[in-house]
Design an enzyme around this catalytic site. Structure first.
Site, PDB file in Angstrom:
ATOM      1  N   TYR A 161      45.377  29.269  31.080  1.00  0.00           N
ATOM      2  CA  TYR A 161      45.472  28.006  30.330  1.00  0.00           C
ATOM      3  C   TYR A 161      46.721  27.993  29.450  1.00  0.00           C
ATOM      4  O   TYR A 161      47.482  27.020  29.445  1.00  0.00           O
ATOM      5  CB  TYR A 161      44.228  27.814  29.461  1.00  0.00           C
ATOM      6  CG  TYR A 161      44.349  26.645  28.514  1.00  0.00           C
ATOM      7  CD1 TYR A 161      44.218  25.344  28.964  1.00  0.00           C
ATOM      8  CD2 TYR A 161      44.615  26.853  27.154  1.00  0.00           C
ATOM      9  CE1 TYR A 161      44.349  24.259  28.103  1.00  0.00           C
ATOM     10  CE2 TYR A 161      44.743  25.786  26.287  1.00  0.00           C
ATOM     11  CZ  TYR A 161      44.611  24.491  26.763  1.00  0.00           C
ATOM     12  OH  TYR A 161      44.749  23.438  25.901  1.00  0.00           O
ATOM     13  N   LYS A 165      50.120  25.486  29.480  1.00  0.00           N
ATOM     14  CA  LYS A 165      50.610  24.724  28.333  1.00  0.00           C
ATOM     15  C   LYS A 165      52.022  25.155  27.933  1.00  0.00           C
ATOM     16  O   LYS A 165      52.777  24.358  27.369  1.00  0.00           O
ATOM     17  CB  LYS A 165      49.638  24.860  27.165  1.00  0.00           C
ATOM     18  CG  LYS A 165      48.287  24.188  27.431  1.00  0.00           C
ATOM     19  CD  LYS A 165      48.459  22.726  27.816  1.00  0.00           C
ATOM     20  CE  LYS A 165      47.133  22.009  27.988  1.00  0.00           C
ATOM     21  NZ  LYS A 165      47.300  20.569  28.309  1.00  0.00           N
TER      22      LYS A 165
END
Length: 265
Positions: A161, A165
């Site tokens: 994750y 980002k």
């Protein structure tokens, strides 16, 4: 059914992905309060219809619902096709949709990981290119890409994750410079822990220490729109989050990973 007032041409529309919950709902409310007509995108048609009806009644704006699963390979192209066929031009893109996966990377469900990559990276990239191409041609437009504080740092337990980002952060800051000469503003919003369903959906119970940095979604969305209005390349809402982002420049990477591992376990 969509709550629309019949305005299909003329002034531009604001398109919000992930509009059925969390920050997406806040962006929709804030933009509607500005009198912006909206294209609301998420998987949940029912939640979108309810939001669209309420915003249209409260602010006398047009709100168009597009129920799409952005993890599907052709979803971004399909969304662009629909807005083009409706005669809409999108002058503001809020690229907000995102998925989190918490836990040991090797133990994660492979399908869920792929779904996260498809939404956080592939769909976001395609939407930025498709609508950004129109904006560049017109010489006007605005894009807000929603990254995360974790995009500044390698984060055990959120390894993939955080990597997605970091991609959004780097893409958005680069596009800020690439598109500025054409009159297009690109801003990255990098929030820390926000009081949404994110951690629950990611399978994570945030620690008491982490919750000290918890922010409410409305101020986070407001910070993102203010930064977009001001033409900034990136904004990190909240002074503790800002301090954390800045500290990455001065903290040995190994030490920072250990800190994040303890906070995010």
């Amino acid at each position: 059914m969509s709550a629309e007032n019949g305005r299909a041409g003329g002034s531009g529309w604001a398109l919000v992905t992930g509009a059925s919950s969390g920050l997406g709902v806040e962006f929709a409310h804030l933009l509607a309060a500005r009198g912006r007509d909206l294209v609301l995108v998420a998987r949940s048609a029912g939640a979108l219809e309810s939001l669209a009806t309420g915003l249209s009644a409260a602010h006398r704006i047009a709100a168009r619902v597009e129920a799409l699963d952005l993890s599907q390979p052709a979803a971004a192209l399909e969304l662009k096709r629909r807005t083009d066929e409706a005669g809409l031009y999108v002058d503001t893109l809020i690229n907000n949709a995102g998925i989190g996966v918490h836990g040991e990377f090797i133990d994660a469900d492979g399908r869920r990981l792929q779904q996260m990559l498809d939404v956080n990276v592939s769909a976001l990239t395609q939407l930025a290119r498709l609508y950004g191409e129109d904006m560049r041609r017109r010489g006007d437009g605005r894009m807000l890409l929603v990254a995360s504080l974790l995009g500044f740092m390698a984060s055990p337990s959120y390894a993939a994750y955080a990597a997605t980002k970091a991609y959004v952060l780097n893409l958005g800051e680069a596009l800020h410079d690439e598109l500025a000469p054409y009159g297009v503003t690109v801003t990255v919003l990098a929030p820390g822990l926000t009081d949404t369903a994110f951690t629950r959906n990611a399978g994570h119970e945030a620690s008491a220490t982490l919750k000290l940095m918890l922010m409410q979604p409305r101020p986070v969305a407001e910070a993102g729109l203010r930064a977009l209005d001001a033409g900034r390349s990136c904004v990190v809402p909240g002074w503790l989050n800002k301090l954390s982002a800045v500290s990455v420049r001065f903290t040995p990477r190994g030490m920072h990973r250990r800190i994040m591992q303890a906070l995010l376990a």
